[in-house]
Each structure stands twice: as C-alpha cells, then as structure tokens.
Design a protein around this motif. Sequence first.
Motif, short mmCIF file in Angstrom:
data_model
loop_
_atom_site.label_atom_id
_atom_site.label_comp_id
_atom_site.label_asym_id
_atom_site.label_seq_id
_atom_site.Cartn_x
_atom_site.Cartn_y
_atom_site.Cartn_z
N VAL A 62 7.62 -12.35 -1.07
CA VAL A 62 7.29 -11.04 -1.63
C VAL A 62 8.24 -10.72 -2.77
O VAL A 62 7.85 -10.19 -3.82
CB VAL A 62 7.33 -9.96 -0.54
N THR A 63 9.51 -11.06 -2.59
CA THR A 63 10.51 -10.83 -3.64
C THR A 63 10.16 -11.61 -4.89
O THR A 63 10.36 -11.13 -6.02
CB THR A 63 11.90 -11.26 -3.14
N GLY A 64 9.66 -12.83 -4.71
CA GLY A 64 9.27 -13.64 -5.87
C GLY A 64 8.21 -12.97 -6.70
O GLY A 64 8.24 -13.01 -7.94
N ILE A 246 13.11 -2.70 9.36
CA ILE A 246 11.93 -1.84 9.49
C ILE A 246 12.29 -0.39 9.19
O ILE A 246 11.55 0.32 8.49
CB ILE A 246 11.32 -1.98 10.90
N SER A 247 13.44 0.07 9.71
CA SER A 247 13.89 1.43 9.43
C SER A 247 14.14 1.63 7.94
O SER A 247 13.75 2.66 7.37
CB SER A 247 15.17 1.71 10.23
N ASP A 248 14.77 0.64 7.31
CA ASP A 248 15.05 0.70 5.87
C ASP A 248 13.75 0.80 5.06
O ASP A 248 13.65 1.59 4.11
CB ASP A 248 15.83 -0.55 5.47
N GLN A 249 12.75 0.03 5.46
CA GLN A 249 11.48 0.05 4.74
C GLN A 249 10.76 1.39 4.90
O GLN A 249 10.16 1.89 3.95
CB GLN A 249 10.59 -1.10 5.24
N LYS A 250 10.84 1.97 6.11
CA LYS A 250 10.21 3.28 6.33
C LYS A 250 10.89 4.36 5.47
O LYS A 250 10.20 5.21 4.89
CB LYS A 250 10.32 3.66 7.81
N LEU A 261 8.28 -4.41 2.23
CA LEU A 261 7.17 -4.46 3.18
C LEU A 261 6.58 -3.06 3.32
O LEU A 261 7.31 -2.10 3.57
CB LEU A 261 7.66 -4.96 4.54
N ASP A 262 5.27 -2.95 3.14
CA ASP A 262 4.61 -1.65 3.29
C ASP A 262 4.29 -1.44 4.76
O ASP A 262 3.34 -2.02 5.31
CB ASP A 262 3.33 -1.61 2.45
N VAL A 263 5.09 -0.59 5.43
CA VAL A 263 4.96 -0.40 6.88
C VAL A 263 3.66 0.32 7.26
O VAL A 263 3.30 0.35 8.43
CB VAL A 263 6.18 0.37 7.44
N ALA A 398 -0.28 -5.96 -0.70
CA ALA A 398 0.84 -5.93 0.24
C ALA A 398 0.50 -6.67 1.53
O ALA A 398 1.33 -7.38 2.10
CB ALA A 398 1.22 -4.48 0.55
N ALA A 399 -0.75 -6.51 1.99
CA ALA A 399 -1.17 -7.17 3.23
C ALA A 399 -1.19 -8.69 3.06
O ALA A 399 -0.77 -9.44 3.95
CB ALA A 399 -2.56 -6.68 3.64
#
Length: 473
Positions: A62-64, A246-250, A261-263, A398-399
């Motif tokens: 995803v970073t790429g 996960i917390s960071d992404q939220k 990552l789109d939670v 994103a998916a």
Amino acid sequence: MNIQISKWLLLAIISSSVFLSVMDIFIVNVAIPHIKTGIHGTDSDIQLVIALYLLGYAAFLVTGGRAGDYLGKKKVFVMAMLLFVITSAVCGFARTPWELNAARFFQGVSAAWMIPQGITYIQELFPGGPERVKALGIYGSVAGSASMIGQFLGGILPETHALLEGWRLIFLINLPIGLLVVPMALFLLPPDRRGQRSGFDHSGVLLLTGALVCLIYPLIRGRELSWPLWCVAMLVAGGVLLVLFISDQKQKRSKGHLPLLDVRLFGFRGFNIGMVVVLFYFMVQDSYFLINVMLLETGLGFSSAETGILFVFQGVGYVVASLVSLRLVPLFGKKVLQAGVVIMVVTLALHIVALNGPEVDRQLLYPILFAYGTGCGSVLPSLLAVALKNIPIELAGAASGTFSTFQQTAIALGIGVIGGIFFSCLGPLPDAATYISAYRIATVTNMALLALVGFFLWLLPGDEAICSEIVPH
C-alpha cells in the motif's frame, strides 16, 4: 513510432515488474533444498527465504502505491526496479543465511514499490474499453507465465554447474532483465502528471511492518530454538503493535488524514468473511510448494529438474482452469470457487495416497498435480472479485490494496505454521518414512484449512453472478 505501438511497448516494460516479482516467489520454492545446502542453513533459515520476501511485499504494498503519488510513479518504478536488481545480486552472492534473508526482505520491498506503479500506468495508458481489458489480460497472463517459468527454472538452474553454484543463478537471472528494463523505463515511460500528491503514512508503515515481523519471525524461529523467552515476547509485541496500528489508523481517519488502511472496510460483513477466506486459502498456497519440494527432493530423492517439471504440470492445470473459470464465475458466482476448493481437497488426498513410500509411481504424479492446479485455477483468479463484490466503489481501491496485503501476509503465515508443523515432525535425523509421515500431517492440516475456505465461502452473503472488473495488485 505511432502511439499504438508505443502503448504496447510501454505495457511490456511495465509488465516486466510483475514478471520478476512473481517469478521470484516460484523460482525459489523449487530450489529450496539447494539453497539450504549452499548457505549451510537450517530449516527455519529456508522458511525465512520465502517468508521475508512476502513480508517485505505485504508491509509495503500500500505504501508503494502512495509513494508513486508522492514522489512520482516513473521515479518510483525506476528506483524500485534498480533496487530489485541490486538485492537480487546480493541474494545471488550471499554467503550466509543472514545476508540472504536480509536481501530477500528488501527484494520484497522493492517488488511492493514496483507493482502499484505498473497498475497506475495501465489505467492511464488504457483509459477504458476493450483496450484496457486486453492490457489487463496481458498483464495477468504475464504473471501466470512467470509462475510456471519460475517453477521450471527453479528446477533446472540449481543443477547447472558453471562458474557459480547453480542455486545462485535463480537470483542472478534477474540482473539482465532488470538492467535492460531500467534504461528503457527511464527514457520511454511518460513523465508524471503534476498535482497527484497524497499523504504518506510513515507511522502506519512502521507499526504494520513491526507487527508482521514480530508475529511471523518467532513462529518460524521459535520451534528450532525450543521457544526461548524472546520469541514469546516478540509474539506478544506483535499483537500489541497490531492493536496500536488499528488504533492509529482509526485516529487518522477521524482527523481527516489519509491512513495506510481504511478501517471502514471492516464495517462490511462480506469483506470480513472474504478476508478470512483469503487468510486460510493463501496459508495453503505456498506451504504446499514448500512441503512437497522437501518431500520429493530431500525425502524421496527427486532431482530439482524433475520437481520443477512436475510443478509446471500443476501450473498448466492452473492456466487452463483459470481461463475456463473466468467465463463461468459471471454465470455461477461463488459456486465455481467452491467446486475448485473441493477439487483441491480431493487431489491433496490423492497426493497422500500416491506419495506413500520411497518407490513412487512418478507418472501418476503428473495428472494429480495437473488436477490440483485446476482446483487452484478455479479459485484464485476470481477470489478478489468474490471477496470484494459488496464494497462501495469509493472504497474499491483501498479494499484491493488490503486484499493484497492480507494475501502476502497469509502466505508468509502459512510458511511459518504449516512449514513449522512439517519440520517439527521430521526430527533430527529423518529418513524417507519420516518425511512421508510429516508430509501427511502437514497436508491434512492444509486440507482442513481448505475445508474452512469452503465453509466461509458458503457464509459469504449472496450467490449472484459476479461481473466486476478486477484490477490486479
């Protein structure tokens, strides 16, 4: 040169990235026993040769894609291809397991940065209609061909004795291809359009990479070292880092930032079930090659060339079934995938029956591996569409990226878990009978995982036809 010829030439340049990245997964699978001998490695060392490449790929895929937006896709493509060449050379000349595995990780990272740029270029060069379908078909065919060529070369090259040990050639063969593509990409790929910049989630990358390494590495090393305290601590740390990720992404999503990552995806029941399907299916994917190669070559004395040709038959079965299944899935939906899973389970049972002693009927293995390949070919090409079919269009990109990250992580996890079961059953001084016994236990475990795939496919909501356009990652 007219524009039409130019488009297809550029597609050839772009497709070289997926050819090299896929070939380097399969070419290593068949040559594992030769690599183990060449670097004086242990069982866990050779598991890491496969797993670290996949971890580098999974953590940075995803970073790429974001890097292409942030730095420019042409620049990233050229730099990533050059890094792939350099890391391939380091792999080819590695003297210790540490050198080889470190290079394999960064080889996976470079592959993760190459692939998204190629997908973006295809979308720009072929805006829509029959041309895009044809271009994506060619791109997918290159990936499929790379798997078969990799299996064939992985069998032939280790038995080639020249100035270097044959196993080193499986990495060094990347050099002439990459060194040809780099200047062509530099001079022929169109310049980047301005204004395509997006944020770069550095902390997300660090947390995800740390979590994956902390979870996979001790699973592979722990068995061989009798589970020291640091292995247990790494597993705990991996779980903590995953929760923090996960917390960071939220938090980033709630603040309007662009997370890795789109939670929101995990709010869809079908997506969650689809990711479980992906997890169990891809745990089987490469662990199948690992345990079969070790049994055939080390346990039963097959040459790597014989093993490579056997897997080419498996690859042919895959290609044939994939062409048929892509026509059937729009009509019958997930039933095609469920039938493929049944074929895979039945043919794994036939593997156990056929590989029942040192005197194996080698001719019988060809149709069995071909049939197993048809099962894989009925599942894999449409798994993305089935898993993501109920995702809103605005979350499709994103998916797809999340699917690919799950895919590579699951393969690495399968190498650790199934490979660990296999090697645990071997003991210190295994003979042919011990290899066969370990193989049966590991293969039955894979059959159980495939049964879970079938069960969760059944749980997926709806059974209507699937007609979405798939963009590979």
